[in-house]
Motif scaffolding. Structure first.
Motif, PDB file in Angstrom:
ATOM      1  N   GLY B 173      19.823 -33.725 -14.718  1.00 16.97           N
ATOM      2  CA  GLY B 173      21.176 -33.293 -15.116  1.00 16.97           C
ATOM      3  C   GLY B 173      21.217 -32.436 -16.371  1.00 16.97           C
ATOM      4  N   GLY B 174      22.441 -32.129 -16.791  1.00 20.09           N
ATOM      5  CA  GLY B 174      22.644 -31.392 -18.040  1.00 20.09           C
ATOM      6  C   GLY B 174      22.378 -29.921 -17.951  1.00 20.09           C
ATOM      7  N   THR B 175      22.399 -29.382 -16.714  1.00 12.98           N
ATOM      8  CA  THR B 175      22.057 -27.971 -16.545  1.00 12.98           C
ATOM      9  C   THR B 175      23.272 -27.175 -16.075  1.00 12.98           C
ATOM     10  N   ALA B 176      23.215 -25.878 -16.219  1.00 15.34           N
ATOM     11  CA  ALA B 176      24.250 -24.981 -15.701  1.00 15.34           C
ATOM     12  C   ALA B 176      23.631 -24.120 -14.616  1.00 15.34           C
ATOM     13  N   PRO B 177      24.442 -23.688 -13.624  1.00 15.36           N
ATOM     14  CA  PRO B 177      23.884 -22.844 -12.563  1.00 15.36           C
ATOM     15  C   PRO B 177      23.407 -21.503 -13.127  1.00 15.36           C
ATOM     16  N   LEU B 178      22.292 -21.018 -12.585  1.00 16.21           N
ATOM     17  CA  LEU B 178      21.691 -19.779 -13.064  1.00 16.21           C
ATOM     18  C   LEU B 178      22.670 -18.598 -13.063  1.00 16.21           C
ATOM     19  N   PRO B 179      23.471 -18.395 -11.989  1.00 17.66           N
ATOM     20  CA  PRO B 179      24.393 -17.245 -12.023  1.00 17.66           C
ATOM     21  C   PRO B 179      25.374 -17.313 -13.189  1.00 17.66           C
ATOM     22  N   GLU B 180      25.823 -18.520 -13.515  1.00 12.90           N
ATOM     23  CA  GLU B 180      26.761 -18.653 -14.639  1.00 12.90           C
ATOM     24  C   GLU B 180      26.099 -18.274 -15.957  1.00 12.90           C
ATOM     25  N   ILE B 181      24.875 -18.762 -16.153  1.00 11.71           N
ATOM     26  CA  ILE B 181      24.164 -18.435 -17.389  1.00 11.71           C
ATOM     27  C   ILE B 181      23.930 -16.924 -17.469  1.00 11.71           C
TER      28      ILE B 181
END
Lengths: 249, 249
Positions: B173-181
């Motif tokens: 957990g604790g991650t953001a989706p690559l496209p958003e980043i």
């Protein structure tokens, strides 16, 4: 929780029946008993939370609930991979499974150096399907990708062109960048990805594909190996259409 | 046109000198003569159109014009790949080169099962560099990616965190989706891509990376093999930042 794949023949009278090797695995290896829980996935990417009703030659399950697997992409991608050397083809099967392919069609293109006789198809196909099944279990797919018998180029193009997003990867001119093509199809239900053999497609094949309705796309300026091309496109599709935020960049 | 790679020591007094195996190749294998043309690429992805001035033990070239190679991505991507079994590490080196990596940093992470003694570094590094160089020639790169000695995890994080887009791939957990980043960094000059070993990173390593400024990202719901992860991210970066139309979706 243990996860098994079944096809539609497993469903009848509100029960799910697991047969064959998987039944042996559940009963004798895992020694599971009635009342214990497991997950089965059907061929459409639906996951069923089940409780074992009976253990014998076959395992009888009651499905408590079902949901669409969260591990399947929101599109059905078919890779039309021209026949290439065995270890390369195997690599494509494994990587494509990790990257969300739904089915693989081996294509007989003009410059294929690998020739298969129709009498070899059944054995090859069985081997390919085994690779897909193993890879699907390892990477947590919700459905096992399928492979069919090798298909002549023209038939494969006709089949591929039916997809909402029919991509034909071609390194020579006359192509549009993949992101632009994707932008014109915001939410495809089906995608096809056509990949050439080591020597690439012939111009007349590309012309036939374009005339047949395929969208011609280049994959950048570097020369990708044939076994890198399908994984590259599947990764792009995942980024664009599967990961949150990819569609609203 | 023949294409060769040179480093900065090749440039002096307005001439370019090709030495070693490449000089032998130009003079004795290709039997090229003064007045003939060839392309050399420097380590920054600049291509020089050259004419041969003199052929001997060394080849002396006049550069007629130079341009930034069109085969290099508009960002410098460094893959921080945790040490994994040799054939997997080699696969990452080859695929990452096709997909545009600029440098590779082997990382010593907690769950690495592959252990290297410092006295083995030089030999390993030479082998890795050879794989990168060969792959770069085959796929038409404008510059050869570089590999350094294995680096302890904490040092590697400090190094990686300096990038404009510092990506730490982590399946928990604790991650953001690559496209958003990616959307939050529209035009990165430098990207780092941190990839764990077969058993993944430990939570404390992920915590250290996050505290150190790395952007934590998941790569979707399927479990990617360690050797699929870096190529997956590099393909996404290429789609987003390199191919025309990717930035303006």
């Amino acid at each position: 929780m243990p996860r098994f794949f079944v096809d539609s023949s497993a469903f009848s009278d509100g029960k799910i029946t697991v047969r064959g090797d998987d039944a042996v695995h559940i009963g004798r290896v895992l020694r599971m008993k009635p009342g214990e829980s497991l997950t089965v996935c059907d061929e459409y990417g639906v996951e069923y939370a089940c409780v074992i009703a009976a253990v014998g030659q076959e395992i009888l399950l009651d499905a408590l609930s079902s949901k669409l697997s969260e591990n399947e992409p929101p599109y059905r991608a078919t890779v039309y991979q021209s026949l290439v050397r065995s270890e390369r083809f195997d690599t494509v099967l494994m990587k494509a499974t990790e990257l969300g392919v739904s089915s693989v069609v081996p294509v007989i293109a003009s410059r294929c150096t690998v020739k298969l006789e129709p009498r070899e198809y059944a054995k090859k196909r069985e081997r390919w399907q085994r690779i897909l099944s193993e890879a699907a279990k390892q990477c947590g797919r919700g459905a096992i990708p399928r492979v069919c018998d090798p298909m002549p180029f023209s038939d494969a193009v006709k089949d591929a062109a039916k997809a909402d997003l029919p991509l034909f990867c071609y390194e020579a001119g006359g192509t549009a960048p993949l992101p632009e093509i994707c932008s014109s199809v915001p939410s495809p239900g089906t995608v096809s990805v056509f990949i050439g053999p080591e020597g690439g497609f012939e111009q007349r094949e590309a012309d036939e594909a374009a005339a047949g309705g395929m969208r011609m796309t280049g994959l950048g300026n570097r020369i990708l190996r044939t076994e890198t091309a399908a994984p590259y496109v599947l990764a792009c599709l995942s980024f664009r259409y599967e990961l949150p935020g990819g569609s609203s960049l």
